[in-house]
Scaffold this active site. Structure first.
Site, PDB file in Angstrom:
ATOM      1  N   TYR A 141       0.770  -1.405   0.039  1.00  0.00           N
ATOM      2  CA  TYR A 141       0.004  -0.183  -0.103  1.00  0.00           C
ATOM      3  C   TYR A 141       1.010   1.265  -0.065  1.00  0.00           C
ATOM      4  CZ  TYR A 141      -3.560  -3.625   1.183  1.00  0.00           C
ATOM      5  OH  TYR A 141      -4.411  -4.549   1.195  1.00  0.00           O
ATOM      6  N   HIS A 178      -9.225   1.571  -5.399  1.00  0.00           N
ATOM      7  CA  HIS A 178      -8.240   0.689  -4.819  1.00  0.00           C
ATOM      8  C   HIS A 178      -6.852   1.276  -5.083  1.00  0.00           C
ATOM      9  CE1 HIS A 178     -11.622  -1.785  -3.552  1.00  0.00           C
ATOM     10  NE2 HIS A 178     -12.092  -1.766  -4.996  1.00  0.00           N
TER      11      HIS A 178
HETATM   12  O1  CA2 Z   1      -5.984  -1.307  -2.481  1.00  0.00           O
HETATM   13  C1  CA2 Z   1      -6.920  -1.030  -1.918  1.00  0.00           C
HETATM   14  O2  CA2 Z   1      -7.100   0.166  -1.670  1.00  0.00           O
HETATM   15  C2  CA2 Z   1      -7.647  -1.848  -1.194  1.00  0.00           C
HETATM   16  O3  CA2 Z   1      -8.990  -1.574  -0.892  1.00  0.00           O
HETATM   17  C3  CA2 Z   1      -6.963  -2.033   0.309  1.00  0.00           C
HETATM   18  C4  CA2 Z   1      -7.859  -3.105   1.276  1.00  0.00           C
HETATM   19  C5  CA2 Z   1      -7.710  -4.104   0.575  1.00  0.00           C
HETATM   20  O4  CA2 Z   1      -8.566  -5.230   1.108  1.00  0.00           O
HETATM   21  C6  CA2 Z   1      -8.442  -4.302  -0.743  1.00  0.00           C
HETATM   22  O5  CA2 Z   1      -8.032  -5.701  -1.256  1.00  0.00           O
HETATM   23  C7  CA2 Z   1      -7.494  -3.409  -1.684  1.00  0.00           C
HETATM   24  C8  CA2 Z   1      -7.110  -3.151   2.516  1.00  0.00           C
HETATM   25  C9  CA2 Z   1      -6.864  -1.931   3.196  1.00  0.00           C
HETATM   26  C10 CA2 Z   1      -5.959  -2.235   4.531  1.00  0.00           C
HETATM   27  O6  CA2 Z   1      -5.212  -1.187   4.767  1.00  0.00           O
HETATM   28  C11 CA2 Z   1      -4.098  -1.326   5.216  1.00  0.00           C
HETATM   29  C12 CA2 Z   1      -3.171  -0.042   5.383  1.00  0.00           C
HETATM   30  C13 CA2 Z   1      -2.051  -0.548   6.055  1.00  0.00           C
HETATM   31  C14 CA2 Z   1      -1.700  -1.736   6.469  1.00  0.00           C
HETATM   32  C15 CA2 Z   1      -2.443  -2.988   6.324  1.00  0.00           C
HETATM   33  C16 CA2 Z   1      -3.682  -2.549   5.719  1.00  0.00           C
END
Ligand code: CA2
Length: 176
Positions: free
Chosen positions: A40, A117
Site C-alpha cells: 500500500y 483501490h
Molecule cells: O488497494 C486498496 O485500496 C484496497 O482497497 C485496500 C484493502 C484491501 O482489502 C483491498 O483488497 C484493496 C485493505 C486496506 C487495508 O489497509 C491497510 C493499510 C495499511 C496496512 C495494512 C492494511
C-alpha cells in the site's frame, strides 16, 4: 447538480456549478503508510486527504473526506450522500469483498460513484480480487496508488463538466 446556489454573473442568472464530492474510506485505511508499505506504499491517509483537498480547492469543488472501520457508519455516510453529495468516491477496502449492506446503500445513491483501490486488486490473491460493490459503480480505479483518488476526483468533475477551463482540452474533454 442538486443543491446549487443561484448567483448573479455578468447580468445573467446562472446556477452554481459547485460540485459536492464525498470521499469514503473503509476499514484499516487509517493505517496507510504505517503497515505493509510493499503493498500500500508509504503515503498516509492524512496526506491523501490533504492532496484531495488541494485538488478540490483548485477545481472549485466541495469535498468531504471520511474514514471508518465500521460498516454501519459507512452505510450511514452513503445514505447521507443522497442529500449532501453529487458524486461518491469510495475505497471500501475489506468491505469490497463482503458488504451487501454497502452495496444496497450505494444502489440508492442517484449520482455517479467511483470505486478506488490503491493496489491492483485484479493482480491480488483470490480473496482480494472480486469487489461485490463494483456492480453499483460507474468506474473502478485500481493500481494507481494514492494518485487513484485524484484520478477519480478528476473523472467525477469531468463527467459533470465542471473541470476548470484553465485545463487543456484533452483533460477537460478527452478525445473528440
Ligand atoms: O488497494 C486498496 O485500496 C484496497 O482497497 C485496500 C484493502 C484491501 O482489502 C483491498 O483488497 C484493496 C485493505 C486496506 C487495508 O489497509 C491497510 C493499510 C495499511 C496496512 C495494512 C492494511
Amino acid at each position: 447538480m442538486r443543491g446549487g446556489v443561484i448567483r448573479c454573473a455578468a447580468n445573467a442568472f446562472a446556477e452554481s456549478t459547485t460540485m459536492r464530492l464525498m470521499i469514503l474510506n473503509g476499514p484499516n485505511l487509517n493505517l496507510l503508510g504505517v503497515r505493509e508499505p510493499h503493498i500500500y506504499g508509504t503515503t498516509t491517509l492524512a496526506s491523501i486527504k490533504a492532496s484531495c483537498e488541494d485538488f478540490a480547492r483548485f477545481a472549485g469543488a466541495q469535498l468531504s473526506f471520511h474514514q471508518s472501520n465500521n460498516e454501519g457508519v459507512l452505510v450511514d455516510l452513503i445514505q447521507s450522500a443522497r442529500e449532501q453529495a453529487d458524486a461518491i468516491i469510495i475505497n471500501p477496502a475489506g468491505y469490497s469483498f463482503t458488504s451487501i449492506a454497502m452495496l444496497d446503500a450505494l444502489k440508492m445513491f442517484e449520482g455517479p460513484i467511483f470505486e478506488v483501490h490503491i493496489s491492483n486488486i485484479h493482480a491480488r490473491d483470490e480473496l482480494h480480487r472480486h469487489s461485490k460493490l463494483s456492480s453499483a459503480v460507474k468506474a473502478v480505479v485500481a493500481g494507481l496508488g494514492p494518485y487513484g483518488y485524484i484520478v477519480a476526483m478528476q473523472a467525477a468533475l469531468q463527467a459533470a463538466g465542471t473541470l476548470p477551463e484553465s485545463l487543456p482540452a484533452p483533460i477537460r474533454l478527452g478525445p473528440r
